[in-house]
Design a protein around this motif. Structure first.
Motif, PDB file in Angstrom:
ATOM      1  N   LEU A   1      51.245  41.366  11.387  1.00 10.34           N
ATOM      2  CA  LEU A   1      52.297  41.088  10.612  1.00 10.34           C
ATOM      3  C   LEU A   1      52.772  42.326   9.169  1.00 10.34           C
ATOM      4  O   LEU A   1      52.283  43.197   8.669  1.00 10.34           O
ATOM      5  N   ALA A   2      54.059  42.141   9.615  1.00 14.08           N
ATOM      6  CA  ALA A   2      54.927  43.129   8.962  1.00 14.08           C
ATOM      7  C   ALA A   2      55.082  42.709   7.516  1.00 14.08           C
ATOM      8  O   ALA A   2      56.733  41.458   7.769  1.00 14.08           O
ATOM      9  N   ALA A   3      55.533  43.344   7.016  1.00 14.92           N
ATOM     10  CA  ALA A   3      56.076  43.143   5.457  1.00 14.92           C
ATOM     11  C   ALA A   3      56.751  44.886   5.044  1.00 14.92           C
ATOM     12  O   ALA A   3      56.296  45.620   4.312  1.00 14.92           O
ATOM     13  N   CYS A   4      57.794  45.476   6.079  1.00 11.11           N
ATOM     14  CA  CYS A   4      58.265  46.700   6.910  1.00 11.11           C
ATOM     15  C   CYS A   4      59.257  46.763   5.391  1.00 11.11           C
ATOM     16  O   CYS A   4      60.534  45.725   4.918  1.00 11.11           O
ATOM     17  N   MET A   5      59.222  48.236   4.484  1.00  6.84           N
ATOM     18  CA  MET A   5      60.005  48.175   3.824  1.00  6.84           C
ATOM     19  C   MET A   5      60.708  47.787   2.184  1.00  6.84           C
ATOM     20  O   MET A   5      61.561  47.684   1.944  1.00  6.84           O
ATOM     21  N   VAL A   6      59.128  46.589   2.468  1.00  6.60           N
ATOM     22  CA  VAL A   6      59.494  46.461   0.819  1.00  6.60           C
ATOM     23  C   VAL A   6      58.878  47.722  -0.045  1.00  6.60           C
ATOM     24  O   VAL A   6      58.710  47.507  -1.360  1.00  6.60           O
ATOM     25  N   ARG A   7      58.151  48.433   0.184  1.00  7.03           N
ATOM     26  CA  ARG A   7      56.978  49.256  -0.380  1.00  7.03           C
ATOM     27  C   ARG A   7      56.477  48.301  -1.412  1.00  7.03           C
ATOM     28  O   ARG A   7      56.304  48.966  -3.034  1.00  7.03           O
ATOM     29  N   LYS A   8      55.846  47.586  -1.523  1.00  4.15           N
ATOM     30  CA  LYS A   8      54.573  46.831  -1.908  1.00  4.15           C
ATOM     31  C   LYS A   8      53.213  46.097  -1.026  1.00  4.15           C
ATOM     32  O   LYS A   8      53.545  46.051   0.060  1.00  4.15           O
ATOM     33  N   VAL A   9      51.699  46.331  -2.066  1.00  5.24           N
ATOM     34  CA  VAL A   9      51.162  46.185  -1.371  1.00  5.24           C
ATOM     35  C   VAL A   9      50.664  44.548  -1.227  1.00  5.24           C
ATOM     36  O   VAL A   9      50.777  44.043  -3.013  1.00  5.24           O
TER      37      VAL A   9
ATOM     38  N   LEU B   1      47.623  43.374  12.854  1.00  5.66           N
ATOM     39  CA  LEU B   1      47.187  44.056  11.952  1.00  5.66           C
ATOM     40  C   LEU B   1      48.322  42.839  10.755  1.00  5.66           C
ATOM     41  O   LEU B   1      48.857  43.418  10.239  1.00  5.66           O
ATOM     42  N   TYR B   2      47.340  44.005   9.813  1.00  6.80           N
ATOM     43  CA  TYR B   2      48.555  44.396   8.301  1.00  6.80           C
ATOM     44  C   TYR B   2      49.628  45.101   8.507  1.00  6.80           C
ATOM     45  O   TYR B   2      49.655  46.268   9.382  1.00  6.80           O
ATOM     46  N   GLY B   3      51.117  45.461   8.195  1.00  8.45           N
ATOM     47  CA  GLY B   3      51.964  45.654   8.145  1.00  8.45           C
ATOM     48  C   GLY B   3      52.823  45.677   6.989  1.00  8.45           C
ATOM     49  O   GLY B   3      54.371  45.955   7.097  1.00  8.45           O
ATOM     50  N   GLY B   4      51.978  46.085   6.366  1.00 10.39           N
ATOM     51  CA  GLY B   4      53.325  46.186   4.320  1.00 10.39           C
ATOM     52  C   GLY B   4      52.000  47.617   4.289  1.00 10.39           C
ATOM     53  O   GLY B   4      52.082  48.182   5.067  1.00 10.39           O
ATOM     54  N   SER B   5      52.919  48.148   3.113  1.00 16.34           N
ATOM     55  CA  SER B   5      52.442  48.916   2.263  1.00 16.34           C
ATOM     56  C   SER B   5      51.240  49.487   2.413  1.00 16.34           C
ATOM     57  O   SER B   5      50.501  49.111   1.338  1.00 16.34           O
ATOM     58  N   VAL B   6      50.560  50.717   3.576  1.00 11.01           N
ATOM     59  CA  VAL B   6      49.106  50.843   3.202  1.00 11.01           C
ATOM     60  C   VAL B   6      49.005  52.220   2.796  1.00 11.01           C
ATOM     61  O   VAL B   6      50.233  52.890   3.270  1.00 11.01           O
ATOM     62  N   SER B   7      47.759  51.850   1.916  1.00 15.67           N
ATOM     63  CA  SER B   7      48.200  53.333   1.111  1.00 15.67           C
ATOM     64  C   SER B   7      46.731  53.990   1.139  1.00 15.67           C
ATOM     65  O   SER B   7      45.686  53.193   1.497  1.00 15.67           O
ATOM     66  N   PRO B   8      46.785  55.005   0.441  1.00 20.31           N
ATOM     67  CA  PRO B   8      44.617  55.266   0.607  1.00 20.31           C
ATOM     68  C   PRO B   8      44.068  54.709  -0.455  1.00 20.31           C
ATOM     69  O   PRO B   8      42.597  54.756  -0.250  1.00 20.31           O
TER      70      PRO B   8
END
Length: 90
Positions: free
Chosen positions: A1-9, A41-48
């Motif tokens: 699932l994609a939540a690309c380009m929003v830069r929110k988790v 797959l999670y498609g949002g903004s993944v960070s450490p």
């Protein structure tokens, strides 16, 4: 699932809910075995900071890594995420 380009988790709970709905739809269309064997797959903004909570969810099978992959340190932390069991033992 994609939540690309929003830069929110999404919170792990929200992401899990959406992934579970998708798995339920797959199960209804193709059966439980196929649904359970399909990697979602999670498609949002993944960070450490967010990877451990997201990948600890039962219906999130991986993550698409975007901008965080540009930093070796960040990407290394993401690909070496800690499982829920490891976090509890720490």
């Amino acid at each position: 699932l994609a939540a690309c380009m929003v830069r929110k988790v999404a919170t792990p709970e929200i992401a899990q809910t959406v992934h579970a709905i998708c798995r339920d739809i797959l199960s209804g269309m193709y059966g439980e075995e196929i649904a359970n064997n399909t990697r979602i797959l999670y498609g949002g903004s993944v960070s450490p900071e967010s990877v451990d909570g997201l990948l600890a969810q039962p219906d999130i099978d991986g993550a698409l890594v975007g901008g965080a992959s540009l930093s070796g340190e960040s990407f290394g932390r993401i690909i070496n995420f800690q499982t829920a069991e490891a976090l509890q033992a720490a």
